[in-house]
Design a protein around this motif. Structure first.
Motif, PDB file in Angstrom:
ATOM      1  N   LYS A  38       0.850  -1.196   0.000  1.00 58.33           N
ATOM      2  CA  LYS A  38       0.000   0.000   0.000  1.00 58.33           C
ATOM      3  C   LYS A  38       0.880   1.238   0.000  1.00 58.33           C
ATOM      4  O   LYS A  38       1.867   1.319   0.737  1.00 58.33           O
ATOM      5  CB  LYS A  38      -0.890   0.034   1.246  1.00 58.33           C
ATOM      6  N   ILE A  39       0.532   2.219  -0.822  1.00 62.93           N
ATOM      7  CA  ILE A  39       1.302   3.460  -0.939  1.00 62.93           C
ATOM      8  C   ILE A  39       1.441   4.150   0.421  1.00 62.93           C
ATOM      9  O   ILE A  39       2.520   4.626   0.774  1.00 62.93           O
ATOM     10  CB  ILE A  39       0.648   4.423  -1.953  1.00 62.93           C
ATOM     11  N   ALA A  40       0.374   4.162   1.210  1.00 57.34           N
ATOM     12  CA  ALA A  40       0.426   4.826   2.516  1.00 57.34           C
ATOM     13  C   ALA A  40       1.487   4.193   3.411  1.00 57.34           C
ATOM     14  O   ALA A  40       2.228   4.894   4.110  1.00 57.34           O
ATOM     15  CB  ALA A  40      -0.942   4.775   3.194  1.00 57.34           C
ATOM     16  N   ARG A  56       5.864  11.503  -8.004  1.00 54.24           N
ATOM     17  CA  ARG A  56       6.965  10.898  -8.756  1.00 54.24           C
ATOM     18  C   ARG A  56       6.523   9.707  -9.603  1.00 54.24           C
ATOM     19  O   ARG A  56       6.946   9.541 -10.736  1.00 54.24           O
ATOM     20  CB  ARG A  56       8.072  10.461  -7.810  1.00 54.24           C
ATOM     21  N   TRP A  57       5.690   8.809  -9.021  1.00 53.69           N
ATOM     22  CA  TRP A  57       5.345   7.569  -9.712  1.00 53.69           C
ATOM     23  C   TRP A  57       3.932   7.567 -10.289  1.00 53.69           C
ATOM     24  O   TRP A  57       3.632   6.742 -11.155  1.00 53.69           O
ATOM     25  CB  TRP A  57       5.523   6.383  -8.767  1.00 53.69           C
ATOM     26  N   GLY A  58       3.058   8.422  -9.799  1.00 56.88           N
ATOM     27  CA  GLY A  58       1.707   8.493 -10.349  1.00 56.88           C
ATOM     28  C   GLY A  58       0.738   7.511  -9.742  1.00 56.88           C
ATOM     29  O   GLY A  58      -0.379   7.867  -9.403  1.00 56.88           O
ATOM     30  N   ASN A  62       3.116   1.947 -11.203  1.00 56.15           N
ATOM     31  CA  ASN A  62       4.402   2.495 -11.638  1.00 56.15           C
ATOM     32  C   ASN A  62       5.474   2.334 -10.571  1.00 56.15           C
ATOM     33  O   ASN A  62       6.644   2.093 -10.884  1.00 56.15           O
ATOM     34  CB  ASN A  62       4.263   3.964 -12.023  1.00 56.15           C
ATOM     35  N   LEU A  63       5.090   2.466  -9.302  1.00 57.92           N
ATOM     36  CA  LEU A  63       6.040   2.246  -8.211  1.00 57.92           C
ATOM     37  C   LEU A  63       6.505   0.791  -8.205  1.00 57.92           C
ATOM     38  O   LEU A  63       7.699   0.506  -8.093  1.00 57.92           O
ATOM     39  CB  LEU A  63       5.412   2.613  -6.867  1.00 57.92           C
ATOM     40  N   LEU A  64       5.569  -0.134  -8.324  1.00 59.64           N
ATOM     41  CA  LEU A  64       5.915  -1.558  -8.368  1.00 59.64           C
ATOM     42  C   LEU A  64       6.862  -1.853  -9.521  1.00 59.64           C
ATOM     43  O   LEU A  64       7.871  -2.545  -9.361  1.00 59.64           O
ATOM     44  CB  LEU A  64       4.653  -2.406  -8.521  1.00 59.64           C
ATOM     45  N   LEU A  65       6.527  -1.330 -10.686  1.00 59.09           N
ATOM     46  CA  LEU A  65       7.350  -1.582 -11.859  1.00 59.09           C
ATOM     47  C   LEU A  65       8.756  -1.033 -11.664  1.00 59.09           C
ATOM     48  O   LEU A  65       9.748  -1.709 -11.940  1.00 59.09           O
ATOM     49  CB  LEU A  65       6.696  -0.966 -13.098  1.00 59.09           C
ATOM     50  N   ASP A  66       8.859   0.196 -11.170  1.00 57.32           N
ATOM     51  CA  ASP A  66      10.166   0.801 -10.944  1.00 57.32           C
ATOM     52  C   ASP A  66      10.968  -0.033  -9.942  1.00 57.32           C
ATOM     53  O   ASP A  66      12.162  -0.293 -10.143  1.00 57.32           O
ATOM     54  CB  ASP A  66      10.004   2.236 -10.449  1.00 57.32           C
ATOM     55  N   ALA A  67      10.325  -0.468  -8.872  1.00 57.45           N
ATOM     56  CA  ALA A  67      11.020  -1.267  -7.859  1.00 57.45           C
ATOM     57  C   ALA A  67      11.500  -2.596  -8.433  1.00 57.45           C
ATOM     58  O   ALA A  67      12.649  -2.993  -8.230  1.00 57.45           O
ATOM     59  CB  ALA A  67      10.097  -1.506  -6.661  1.00 57.45           C
ATOM     60  N   LEU A  68      10.630  -3.275  -9.165  1.00 62.32           N
ATOM     61  CA  LEU A  68      10.998  -4.571  -9.730  1.00 62.32           C
ATOM     62  C   LEU A  68      12.115  -4.441 -10.760  1.00 62.32           C
ATOM     63  O   LEU A  68      13.046  -5.246 -10.792  1.00 62.32           O
ATOM     64  CB  LEU A  68       9.770  -5.237 -10.357  1.00 62.32           C
ATOM     65  N   LEU A  69      12.025  -3.426 -11.602  1.00 64.51           N
ATOM     66  CA  LEU A  69      13.075  -3.230 -12.606  1.00 64.51           C
ATOM     67  C   LEU A  69      14.384  -2.795 -11.963  1.00 64.51           C
ATOM     68  O   LEU A  69      15.462  -3.191 -12.402  1.00 64.51           O
ATOM     69  CB  LEU A  69      12.618  -2.235 -13.670  1.00 64.51           C
ATOM     70  N   GLU A  70      14.289  -1.988 -10.921  1.00 63.42           N
ATOM     71  CA  GLU A  70      15.493  -1.532 -10.217  1.00 63.42           C
ATOM     72  C   GLU A  70      16.254  -2.712  -9.635  1.00 63.42           C
ATOM     73  O   GLU A  70      17.463  -2.820  -9.772  1.00 63.42           O
ATOM     74  CB  GLU A  70      15.098  -0.563  -9.096  1.00 63.42           C
ATOM     75  N   VAL A  71      15.535  -3.593  -8.992  1.00 61.82           N
ATOM     76  CA  VAL A  71      16.199  -4.699  -8.310  1.00 61.82           C
ATOM     77  C   VAL A  71      16.748  -5.719  -9.300  1.00 61.82           C
ATOM     78  O   VAL A  71      17.711  -6.426  -9.005  1.00 61.82           O
ATOM     79  CB  VAL A  71      15.265  -5.348  -7.270  1.00 61.82           C
TER      80      VAL A  71
END
Length: 194
Positions: A38-40, A56-58, A62-71
């Motif tokens: 959860k974002i909160a 930043r992520w909308g 998008n947050l999940l995707l950024d995290a998964l791609l980052e790792v």
């Protein structure tokens, strides 16, 4: 004349916020999986406002995707000019990543994510992005003439990584050091005749 030019420092506040949010995201993914993210809670754990994350992520996807791609950014797509070597290195790197606590947790989170639309979209975009990157290995081999142009790059990569994912997610067996090379030799023995 204007005043002195203001330059943004790399690694400034924006980078610190991003790192804190991604660290919080990874921690929550480990403990709760994709559906429990959860974002909160990410904001609270990262010490930032929810609005900072949304700005930043909308959205959560998008947050999940950024995290998964980052790792998984460390999963390089080798380009040695030798198909066998590239495929073996890729499978070996994947197995090594999945053996880490974070890799193991993310693999299980991806596999366990249910029908939540955000999680499904993030998972689909993640796999599409990873697949597009890794297919380059096969595409380059076709362009070099190492494989016939009838070979399906996506299918080759799926056949390469599936046994590794199978071991980690389903049977929970370790991937022994020789397994990537054995998979590649078996795979190439079959597709080279295709």
């Amino acid at each position: 004349m204007g005043g002195p030019e203001v330059k943004r420092r790399p690694g400034g506040r924006s980078a610190r916020v991003r790192a804190a949010v991604l660290d919080a995201t990874f921690a929550l993914l480990r403990s709760r999986g994709l559906e429990g993210l959860k974002i909160a809670e990410v904001a609270e754990r990262a010490g930032v406002h929810e609005t900072s994350i949304y700005r930043r992520w909308g959205n959560r996807e998008n947050l999940l995707l950024d995290a998964l791609l980052e790792v998984t950014e460390g999963l390089r797509v080798p380009d040695t000019g030798d198909l066998r070597e590239d495929l073996t290195a890729y499978a070996r790197d994947l197995a090594a990543f999945l053996a880490t606590p974070l890799g193991h947790a993310l693999e299980h989170a991806l596999a366990a994510a249910g029908d939540d639309p955000d999680a499904q979209r993030a998972r689909d975009r993640y796999w599409d992005t990873r697949s597009a990157r890794s297919r380059q290995i096969v595409t380059r081999a076709i362009e070099r003439g190492d494989l016939p142009d009838t070979v399906d790059p996506r299918l080759v990569i799926e056949m390469l990584v599936s046994p590794v994912h199978f071991r980690v997610v389903l049977t929970r067996e370790p991937v022994d050091p020789d397994m990537p090379a054995r998979i590649v030799d078996t795979l190439l023995g079959g597709i080279a005749r295709g």
